[in-house]
Design a protein around this motif. Structure first.
Motif, PDB file in Angstrom:
ATOM      1  N   ARG A 239       0.843  -1.205   0.000  1.00  0.00           N
ATOM      2  CA  ARG A 239       0.000   0.000   0.000  1.00  0.00           C
ATOM      3  C   ARG A 239       0.875   1.252   0.000  1.00  0.00           C
ATOM      4  O   ARG A 239       0.552   2.240  -0.660  1.00  0.00           O
ATOM      5  CB  ARG A 239      -0.958  -0.011   1.183  1.00  0.00           C
ATOM      6  CG  ARG A 239      -2.083  -1.032   1.013  1.00  0.00           C
ATOM      7  CD  ARG A 239      -3.171  -0.890   2.049  1.00  0.00           C
ATOM      8  NE  ARG A 239      -2.718  -1.045   3.420  1.00  0.00           N
ATOM      9  CZ  ARG A 239      -2.572  -2.216   4.039  1.00  0.00           C
ATOM     10  NH1 ARG A 239      -2.847  -3.338   3.412  1.00  0.00           N
ATOM     11  NH2 ARG A 239      -2.162  -2.263   5.297  1.00  0.00           N
ATOM     12  N   PHE A 240       1.975   1.193   0.734  1.00  0.00           N
ATOM     13  CA  PHE A 240       2.920   2.315   0.704  1.00  0.00           C
ATOM     14  C   PHE A 240       3.424   2.535  -0.718  1.00  0.00           C
ATOM     15  O   PHE A 240       3.473   3.672  -1.201  1.00  0.00           O
ATOM     16  CB  PHE A 240       4.099   2.058   1.652  1.00  0.00           C
ATOM     17  CG  PHE A 240       5.275   2.965   1.389  1.00  0.00           C
ATOM     18  CD1 PHE A 240       5.240   4.296   1.786  1.00  0.00           C
ATOM     19  CD2 PHE A 240       6.398   2.491   0.730  1.00  0.00           C
ATOM     20  CE1 PHE A 240       6.323   5.137   1.528  1.00  0.00           C
ATOM     21  CE2 PHE A 240       7.474   3.317   0.478  1.00  0.00           C
ATOM     22  CZ  PHE A 240       7.441   4.648   0.879  1.00  0.00           C
ATOM     23  N   LEU A 241       3.783   1.463  -1.420  1.00  0.00           N
ATOM     24  CA  LEU A 241       4.285   1.602  -2.786  1.00  0.00           C
ATOM     25  C   LEU A 241       3.231   2.189  -3.721  1.00  0.00           C
ATOM     26  O   LEU A 241       3.575   2.941  -4.643  1.00  0.00           O
ATOM     27  CB  LEU A 241       4.769   0.251  -3.327  1.00  0.00           C
ATOM     28  CG  LEU A 241       6.071  -0.273  -2.740  1.00  0.00           C
ATOM     29  CD1 LEU A 241       6.392  -1.648  -3.317  1.00  0.00           C
ATOM     30  CD2 LEU A 241       7.223   0.693  -2.982  1.00  0.00           C
ATOM     31  N   ASP A 242       1.950   1.869  -3.490  1.00  0.00           N
ATOM     32  CA  ASP A 242       0.870   2.456  -4.282  1.00  0.00           C
ATOM     33  C   ASP A 242       0.942   3.977  -4.232  1.00  0.00           C
ATOM     34  O   ASP A 242       0.811   4.652  -5.255  1.00  0.00           O
ATOM     35  CB  ASP A 242      -0.503   2.013  -3.769  1.00  0.00           C
ATOM     36  CG  ASP A 242      -0.788   0.543  -3.990  1.00  0.00           C
ATOM     37  OD1 ASP A 242      -0.114  -0.081  -4.848  1.00  0.00           O
ATOM     38  OD2 ASP A 242      -1.689   0.015  -3.307  1.00  0.00           O
ATOM     39  N   GLU A 243       1.150   4.500  -3.048  1.00  0.00           N
ATOM     40  CA  GLU A 243       1.214   5.957  -2.863  1.00  0.00           C
ATOM     41  C   GLU A 243       2.572   6.514  -3.274  1.00  0.00           C
ATOM     42  O   GLU A 243       2.657   7.605  -3.836  1.00  0.00           O
ATOM     43  CB  GLU A 243       0.919   6.321  -1.407  1.00  0.00           C
ATOM     44  CG  GLU A 243      -0.440   5.881  -0.918  1.00  0.00           C
ATOM     45  CD  GLU A 243      -1.586   6.537  -1.677  1.00  0.00           C
ATOM     46  OE1 GLU A 243      -1.464   7.723  -2.035  1.00  0.00           O
ATOM     47  OE2 GLU A 243      -2.599   5.860  -1.907  1.00  0.00           O
TER      48      GLU A 243
ATOM     49  N   LEU B 158      10.687  -1.928  -9.622  1.00  0.00           N
ATOM     50  CA  LEU B 158       9.958  -1.321 -10.723  1.00  0.00           C
ATOM     51  C   LEU B 158       9.554   0.112 -10.391  1.00  0.00           C
ATOM     52  O   LEU B 158       9.729   1.025 -11.223  1.00  0.00           O
ATOM     53  CB  LEU B 158       8.718  -2.161 -11.047  1.00  0.00           C
ATOM     54  CG  LEU B 158       7.805  -1.617 -12.135  1.00  0.00           C
ATOM     55  CD1 LEU B 158       8.525  -1.563 -13.473  1.00  0.00           C
ATOM     56  CD2 LEU B 158       6.547  -2.459 -12.241  1.00  0.00           C
ATOM     57  N   VAL B 159       9.047   0.334  -9.199  1.00  0.00           N
ATOM     58  CA  VAL B 159       8.670   1.677  -8.778  1.00  0.00           C
ATOM     59  C   VAL B 159       9.887   2.602  -8.797  1.00  0.00           C
ATOM     60  O   VAL B 159       9.815   3.727  -9.277  1.00  0.00           O
ATOM     61  CB  VAL B 159       8.011   1.662  -7.375  1.00  0.00           C
ATOM     62  CG1 VAL B 159       7.863   3.057  -6.802  1.00  0.00           C
ATOM     63  CG2 VAL B 159       6.651   0.961  -7.443  1.00  0.00           C
ATOM     64  N   SER B 160      10.993   2.110  -8.305  1.00  0.00           N
ATOM     65  CA  SER B 160      12.226   2.904  -8.300  1.00  0.00           C
ATOM     66  C   SER B 160      12.640   3.286  -9.713  1.00  0.00           C
ATOM     67  O   SER B 160      13.024   4.433  -9.977  1.00  0.00           O
ATOM     68  CB  SER B 160      13.343   2.105  -7.617  1.00  0.00           C
ATOM     69  OG  SER B 160      14.536   2.822  -7.634  1.00  0.00           O
TER      70      SER B 160
END
Length: 58
Positions: free
Chosen positions: A10-14, A52-54
């Motif tokens: 959920r943190f990564l979502d934001e 991927l987010v990074s």
């Protein structure tokens, strides 16, 4: 561990759309804290997503 990975997910979502030094600190802490648990499938999946987010945040 599963619940922790869900929370970090959920943190990564934001975090994907967030730009803050505090978010960056939490992201780094997440990666550090998860490292010892790389044998857990949920952790490996989360760390792949974090990579991927990074990359997307560049």
């Amino acid at each position: 561990m599963e619940a922790a990975c869900e929370s970090w997910g959920r943190f990564l979502d934001e975090y994907e759309v967030l730009s803050s030094a505090r978010g960056d600190e939490h992201f780094a802490a997440m990666n550090l804290r998860l490292r010892p648990y790389n044998t857990v499938r949920a952790v490996r999946d989360l760390r792949e997503r974090a990579q991927l987010v990074s990359t997307l945040k560049g």
